[in-house]
Design an enzyme around this catalytic site. Sequence first.
Site, PDB file in Angstrom:
ATOM      1  CB  THR A  77      -0.923   0.013   1.234  1.00 59.55           C
ATOM      2  OG1 THR A  77      -0.111  -0.108   2.412  1.00 59.55           O
ATOM      3  CG2 THR A  77      -1.910  -1.137   1.186  1.00 59.55           C
ATOM      4  CB  SER A 101      -6.091  -1.541  -0.560  1.00 64.13           C
ATOM      5  OG  SER A 101      -7.491  -1.664  -0.350  1.00 64.13           O
ATOM      6  CG  HIS A 135      -3.097  -0.360  10.295  1.00 63.88           C
ATOM      7  ND1 HIS A 135      -4.097   0.423   9.783  1.00 63.88           N
ATOM      8  CD2 HIS A 135      -3.210  -1.571   9.685  1.00 63.88           C
ATOM      9  CE1 HIS A 135      -4.785  -0.281   8.890  1.00 63.88           C
ATOM     10  NE2 HIS A 135      -4.266  -1.495   8.819  1.00 63.88           N
ATOM     11  CG  HIS A 136       1.564  -2.773  12.573  1.00 62.00           C
ATOM     12  ND1 HIS A 136       2.679  -2.332  11.921  1.00 62.00           N
ATOM     13  CD2 HIS A 136       0.779  -3.352  11.624  1.00 62.00           C
ATOM     14  CE1 HIS A 136       2.603  -2.651  10.637  1.00 62.00           C
ATOM     15  NE2 HIS A 136       1.446  -3.265  10.437  1.00 62.00           N
ATOM     16  CE  LYS A 139      -1.221   0.856   6.851  1.00 63.26           C
ATOM     17  NZ  LYS A 139      -0.702  -0.001   5.771  1.00 63.26           N
TER      18      LYS A 139
HETATM   19  N1  NAD Z   1      -3.104  -5.717   0.852  1.00 60.59           N
HETATM   20  C1  NAD Z   1      -3.084  -6.312   2.052  1.00 60.59           C
HETATM   21  O1  NAD Z   1      -3.968  -7.111   2.393  1.00 60.59           O
HETATM   22  C2  NAD Z   1      -1.950  -6.015   3.000  1.00 60.59           C
HETATM   23  C3  NAD Z   1      -1.838  -6.685   4.217  1.00 60.59           C
HETATM   24  C4  NAD Z   1      -0.748  -6.420   5.040  1.00 60.59           C
HETATM   25  C5  NAD Z   1       0.211  -5.518   4.624  1.00 60.59           C
HETATM   26  N2  NAD Z   1       0.055  -4.863   3.446  1.00 60.59           N
HETATM   27  C6  NAD Z   1       1.078  -3.959   2.936  1.00 60.59           C
HETATM   28  O2  NAD Z   1       2.143  -4.778   2.456  1.00 60.59           O
HETATM   29  C7  NAD Z   1       3.387  -4.093   2.624  1.00 60.59           C
HETATM   30  C8  NAD Z   1       4.338  -4.978   3.436  1.00 60.59           C
HETATM   31  O3  NAD Z   1       3.802  -5.200   4.721  1.00 60.59           O
HETATM   32  P1  NAD Z   1       4.642  -5.954   5.858  1.00 60.59           P
HETATM   33  O4  NAD Z   1       3.805  -5.848   7.073  1.00 60.59           O
HETATM   34  O5  NAD Z   1       5.095  -7.277   5.371  1.00 60.59           O
HETATM   35  O6  NAD Z   1       5.910  -4.964   5.976  1.00 60.59           O
HETATM   36  P2  NAD Z   1       7.380  -5.319   6.479  1.00 60.59           P
HETATM   37  O7  NAD Z   1       8.048  -4.011   6.708  1.00 60.59           O
HETATM   38  O8  NAD Z   1       7.320  -6.308   7.590  1.00 60.59           O
HETATM   39  O9  NAD Z   1       8.044  -6.058   5.198  1.00 60.59           O
HETATM   40  C9  NAD Z   1       8.464  -5.386   4.041  1.00 60.59           C
HETATM   41  C10 NAD Z   1       9.679  -6.132   3.512  1.00 60.59           C
HETATM   42  O10 NAD Z   1      10.041  -5.618   2.214  1.00 60.59           O
HETATM   43  C11 NAD Z   1      11.454  -5.636   2.150  1.00 60.59           C
HETATM   44  N3  NAD Z   1      11.949  -4.801   1.062  1.00 60.59           N
HETATM   45  C12 NAD Z   1      12.292  -3.482   1.078  1.00 60.59           C
HETATM   46  N4  NAD Z   1      12.701  -3.114  -0.147  1.00 60.59           N
HETATM   47  C13 NAD Z   1      12.609  -4.203  -0.944  1.00 60.59           C
HETATM   48  C14 NAD Z   1      12.867  -4.448  -2.319  1.00 60.59           C
HETATM   49  N5  NAD Z   1      13.330  -3.492  -3.151  1.00 60.59           N
HETATM   50  N6  NAD Z   1      12.663  -5.682  -2.800  1.00 60.59           N
HETATM   51  C15 NAD Z   1      12.190  -6.669  -2.019  1.00 60.59           C
HETATM   52  N7  NAD Z   1      11.922  -6.498  -0.695  1.00 60.59           N
HETATM   53  C16 NAD Z   1      12.126  -5.280  -0.186  1.00 60.59           C
HETATM   54  C17 NAD Z   1      11.886  -5.160   3.544  1.00 60.59           C
HETATM   55  O11 NAD Z   1      13.252  -5.466   3.795  1.00 60.59           O
HETATM   56  C18 NAD Z   1      10.925  -5.966   4.420  1.00 60.59           C
HETATM   57  O12 NAD Z   1      11.435  -7.237   4.736  1.00 60.59           O
HETATM   58  C19 NAD Z   1       3.020  -2.754   3.285  1.00 60.59           C
HETATM   59  O13 NAD Z   1       2.850  -1.785   2.268  1.00 60.59           O
HETATM   60  C20 NAD Z   1       1.685  -3.027   3.957  1.00 60.59           C
HETATM   61  O14 NAD Z   1       0.900  -1.882   4.137  1.00 60.59           O
HETATM   62  C21 NAD Z   1      -0.996  -5.103   2.633  1.00 60.59           C
END
Ligand code: NAD
Length: 248
Positions: A77, A101, A135-136, A139
């Site tokens: 997101t 989303s 949210h946590h 985020k």
């Molecule tokens: N659509 C949904 O249902 C939903 C649900 C949960 C989270 N999200 C979204 O998903 C995203 C990730 O959430 P999360 O809780 O896992 O976050 P997180 O911060 O735990 O994980 C993100 C990961 O991406 C990695 N990263 C950074 N740059 C990168 C790159 N260029 N290539 C590959 N990996 C890379 C980071 O090192 C990290 O490990 C956020 O944008 C969150 O809002 C969406």
Amino acid sequence: MKTAIIGYGKMGREIEKILLERGHQIGLIIDQENASDLDSKHLQGIDVALEFTTPQTAYDNIRRCIDAGVAVVSGTTGWTDRLEELRRYCQEKGGAMFYTSNYCLGVNLMFRLNRQLAAMINRVDGYDVRLEEVHHTQKRDAPSGTAITLAEGILSELACKSGWVNRMAEPGSTFQPAPGDDPSQIVITSIREGMVPGIHTITYESEDDRIELKHTIKNRRTLAQGAVVAAEFLCGKQGVFSMDDLLK
Ligand SMILES: NC(=O)c1ccc[n+]([C@@H]2O[C@H](COP(=O)([O-])OP(=O)(O)OC[C@H]3O[C@@H](n4cnc5c(N)ncnc54)[C@H](O)[C@@H]3O)[C@@H](O)[C@H]2O)c1
């Protein structure tokens, strides 16, 4: 199904568990340290990539998957101002892409209820609407993508609103209208608190009563499960899909 996980954070790790439980293979895991490996060579033989990274990296990651001819499910997101551009690119290239989303089934049911309620409210007077998302604290984006989807659903039905504004608030605070508030804007209040996976509340308030539509995600598993089901749905297809297509 042979998959790639792009983003090995909270969601990537949860998705890994569900993929293995459902008998899928994981051929590639990409995170920040090996981000440059996201190319056609490393993606060879992958059926679907699941992309959950950061607002800064999602666009590029998804584009690389499309360029490599690999179907991609994304849930990142905070970057969706470029989503339409990418959807068009995917169509042009004959690729496959799935974006929502929020991958929780219940939230997607709430998206529908939200539009229905807004359409009903549009036919009566006296209610104002606001949104709250919790949210946590890790985020990165605010408001949440889910809150934006909810606001867009309201805007599509409620004639008296033409946009939204975001306001950060402390945990436990109650909503107070501010003196300069523009009545045509939906206020989305964002609260960052503890480990909360996601709470969204739509409130309609009149002088005499209050209607609340609230969804609480109890754990991340439901989100990861939705993403894996979306990957199973996308596998072998061509085109651009959303949760509405899956729920049909
Ligand atoms: N659509 C949904 O249902 C939903 C649900 C949960 C989270 N999200 C979204 O998903 C995203 C990730 O959430 P999360 O809780 O896992 O976050 P997180 O911060 O735990 O994980 C993100 C990961 O991406 C990695 N990263 C950074 N740059 C990168 C790159 N260029 N290539 C590959 N990996 C890379 C980071 O090192 C990290 O490990 C956020 O944008 C969150 O809002 C969406």
